[in-house]
Design a protein around this motif. Structure first.
Motif, short mmCIF file in Angstrom:
data_model
loop_
_atom_site.label_atom_id
_atom_site.label_comp_id
_atom_site.label_asym_id
_atom_site.label_seq_id
_atom_site.Cartn_x
_atom_site.Cartn_y
_atom_site.Cartn_z
N LEU A 12 0.29 -1.35 -0.20
CA LEU A 12 -0.45 -0.11 -0.10
C LEU A 12 0.85 1.26 0.20
CD1 LEU A 12 -1.77 0.06 3.89
CD2 LEU A 12 0.52 -1.56 3.79
N TYR A 13 -0.11 2.43 -0.09
CA TYR A 13 0.96 3.71 -0.41
C TYR A 13 1.17 4.13 0.92
CZ TYR A 13 -0.22 4.12 -4.86
OH TYR A 13 -0.51 4.69 -5.93
N ASP A 14 2.55 4.29 1.25
CA ASP A 14 2.76 5.16 2.66
C ASP A 14 2.93 6.47 2.77
OD1 ASP A 14 4.29 5.14 5.35
OD2 ASP A 14 6.43 4.11 4.31
N ALA A 15 1.48 6.29 3.88
CA ALA A 15 1.14 7.85 4.31
C ALA A 15 2.05 8.32 5.76
CB ALA A 15 -0.40 7.51 4.40
N GLY A 16 2.67 7.60 6.55
CA GLY A 16 3.70 8.03 7.28
C GLY A 16 3.66 6.70 8.73
N HIS A 44 -7.46 8.98 0.10
CA HIS A 44 -6.25 7.87 -0.79
C HIS A 44 -5.42 8.59 -0.65
CE1 HIS A 44 -5.08 5.44 -4.17
NE2 HIS A 44 -5.87 5.19 -4.22
N THR A 45 -4.04 8.46 -1.21
CA THR A 45 -3.34 8.64 -0.55
C THR A 45 -2.52 9.70 -2.62
OG1 THR A 45 -1.99 6.99 0.25
CG2 THR A 45 -0.34 8.64 -1.01
N ILE A 46 -2.92 9.19 -3.40
CA ILE A 46 -3.21 9.65 -5.01
C ILE A 46 -3.59 10.63 -4.65
CG2 ILE A 46 -3.91 9.93 -6.64
CD1 ILE A 46 -2.30 7.29 -7.79
N ARG A 47 -4.97 11.02 -4.14
CA ARG A 47 -5.91 12.26 -3.90
C ARG A 47 -4.83 13.42 -2.67
NH1 ARG A 47 -11.31 13.63 -4.35
NH2 ARG A 47 -11.40 15.89 -4.04
N LYS A 48 -4.02 13.08 -2.06
CA LYS A 48 -3.67 13.91 -0.80
C LYS A 48 -2.43 14.74 -1.84
CE LYS A 48 -5.41 11.35 2.96
NZ LYS A 48 -5.21 10.89 4.51
N VAL A 49 -1.72 13.35 -2.28
CA VAL A 49 -0.31 14.15 -2.87
C VAL A 49 -0.59 15.48 -4.16
CG1 VAL A 49 1.31 12.66 -1.89
CG2 VAL A 49 0.11 11.92 -4.41
N VAL A 50 -2.18 15.27 -4.71
CA VAL A 50 -1.78 15.92 -6.18
C VAL A 50 -2.05 17.03 -5.39
CG1 VAL A 50 -3.45 16.33 -8.63
CG2 VAL A 50 -2.79 13.74 -7.57
N GLU A 51 -3.66 17.27 -4.19
CA GLU A 51 -3.62 18.88 -3.89
C GLU A 51 -2.37 19.23 -3.10
OE1 GLU A 51 -7.19 17.47 -1.04
OE2 GLU A 51 -9.02 17.90 -3.17
N GLN A 52 -1.34 18.35 -2.88
CA GLN A 52 -0.77 18.86 -1.66
C GLN A 52 -0.04 19.55 -2.79
OE1 GLN A 52 1.51 16.02 0.03
NE2 GLN A 52 -0.19 15.57 2.20
N ALA A 53 0.58 19.16 -3.79
CA ALA A 53 0.71 19.73 -5.15
C ALA A 53 0.50 21.19 -5.83
CB ALA A 53 1.63 18.63 -6.60
N ILE A 95 5.55 14.19 -8.92
CA ILE A 95 4.85 13.89 -8.08
C ILE A 95 4.72 12.80 -8.03
CG2 ILE A 95 2.22 13.82 -6.58
CD1 ILE A 95 1.98 15.96 -8.71
N GLU A 96 5.67 11.91 -7.04
CA GLU A 96 5.61 11.04 -6.49
C GLU A 96 5.66 10.41 -5.22
OE1 GLU A 96 10.16 10.90 -5.86
OE2 GLU A 96 10.58 10.49 -7.51
N VAL A 97 4.99 9.16 -5.44
CA VAL A 97 4.12 8.19 -4.24
C VAL A 97 5.12 7.22 -3.90
CG1 VAL A 97 1.42 9.13 -4.30
CG2 VAL A 97 2.95 7.03 -5.66
N GLN A 98 5.12 6.57 -1.93
CA GLN A 98 5.73 5.57 -1.96
C GLN A 98 5.12 3.87 -1.77
OE1 GLN A 98 9.37 5.72 -1.87
NE2 GLN A 98 9.75 7.87 -1.75
#
Length: 271
Positions: free
Chosen positions: A108-112, A162-171, A227-230
Motif C-alpha cells: 500500500l501507499y506509505d502515508a507515514g 486516498h494517498t494519490i488524492r492527497k499528494v496531488v492536492e498538496q502539489a 509528484i511521487e508516492v512510496q
C-alpha cells in the motif's frame, strides 16, 4: 465478565449489544482466534508441505495491482496447499485489517507511521497526467507540464482519503493553486471508462494508466516538479507471521523485484 471484572454485554428484550469493553475484547479475540487457526494449520503440516490461508492486500490505483496475478501464479506453483486470499482495498481498510489480525500483509501507499503496522518501502512511483486527446495541454506531446498549466483541467480523482488524492492536492497547494476536481471515482474500471469518454483527466502512475486504459489517443504527460508516492509492504507489528505467510512474503519479494527489473528495462527500451 467475572474474569475481566467488566460488563461485556447489554442484555435486553430487544437483544444483546456489546459494551465498549465487549468491543475491545472482541477485537482481541479476532487476533487470538486467527493465531490459533494459524498455529493449528502450521503444526498439522510439520514435516509436510506448507498449508493454510494467507491474506494479502493491494492498494487500488497502484502499480502493485500489476503484481497480483504473478503473485497468485507463483504461490500456486510453489505452495499449492496455501490458500492465497488477495484483497484490493484502500490503505486505511488494509491497515486496520492488519492491526486487528485479519490480514497478514499488504502492499500500500506509505502515508507515514501507523500504530500497529510495520512498513518496508519497496518502490517509488511517479504520477502522470492522463488526459483525453484534444484536452489542450500546453507544449508538445511528451513534454512535461507544470501545475499552473493544469489549473483549468477537470480532474477525476479518488476520494479525499486516498494517498494519490492527497499528494496531488498538496502539489497544487505548493504551487498556490487549486485542483479542479469534477468527480471522485473509487473504481479503477470506471476511471478508465470515464477518461476515455472525455469526462475528465486523471493523475496516475504510468504503469497503471497503461494497464487499465488503452493509452492510444490519450495524452500522458509528466508533471514538473514531479509528484511521487512510496509503495511499502505493511505487516502487523503485534504478531509474528505464520510459516505460510512468511513463505508468501518471500515469494512476494521475488515478484516485486522482478517487476521493478522488467519495468526499468521497459523504460530504457532496446539498447
Amino acid at each position: 465478565e467475572t474474569h475481566f471484572g467488566q460488563q461485556l454485554l447489554i442484555r435486553s428484550k430487544q437483544g444483546v449489544e456489546p459494551t465498549d469493553a465487549g468491543r475491545a475484547l472482541y477485537r482481541h479475540a479476532q487476533v487470538i482466534l486467527r493465531q490459533v487457526e494459524s498455529a493449528q494449520a502450521e503444526v498439522s503440516v510439520v514435516g509436510r508441505e506448507l498449508a493454510g490461508g494467507v491474506s494479502v492486500g493491494l492498494a487500488p490505483y497502484s502499480t502493485v495491482s500489476s503484481i497480483a496475478l504473478p503473485l497468485l501464479t507463483a504461490v500456486r506453483s510453489r505452495y499449492p496447499s496455501i490458500l492465497l486470499h488477495i484483497n484490493e482495498n484502500f490503505g486505511g481498510v488494509l491497515s486496520e485489517a492488519m492491526m486487528t489480525g485479519r490480514m497478514d500483509m499488504a502492499l500500500l501507499y506509505d502515508a507515514g507511521p501507523i500504530k500497529g503496522v510495520n512498513f518496508e518501502r519497496l518502490l517509488t512511483e511517479e504520477l502522470m497526467v492522463v488526459a483525453p486527446a484534444g484536452t489542450g495541454l500546453p507544449g508538445d506531446t511528451g513534454t512535461a507540464v507544470a501545475i499552473k498549466d493544469l489549473v483549468d483541467l477537470p480532474l477525476l480523482l479518488p476520494g479525499p482519503m486516498h494517498t494519490i488524492r492527497k499528494v496531488v492536492e498538496q502539489a497544487y497547494e505548493h504551487a498556490f493553486e487549486h485542483a479542479r476536481v469534477v468527480g471522485e471515482v473509487e473504481s479503477v474500471t470506471l476511471m478508465a471508462q470515464a477518461v476515455r469518454n472525455g469526462l475528465g483527466a486523471t493523475v496516475l502512475p504510468f504503469s497503471v494508466a497503461r494497464r487499465i486504459m488503452n493509452v492510444e489517443n490519450l495524452e500522458l504527460r509528466r508533471i514538473e516538479p514531479s509528484i511521487e508516492v512510496q509503495v511499502s509492504l505493511g505487516t502487523p507489528a503485534n504478531q509474528p507471521l505464520s510459516g505460510p505467510a512468511e513463505a508468501v512474503r518471500e515469494v512476494l519479494g521475488s515478484v516485486v523485484a522482478n517487476y521493478i527489473r522488467t519495468s526499468s528495462e521497459a523504460e530504457r527500451g532496446p539498447q
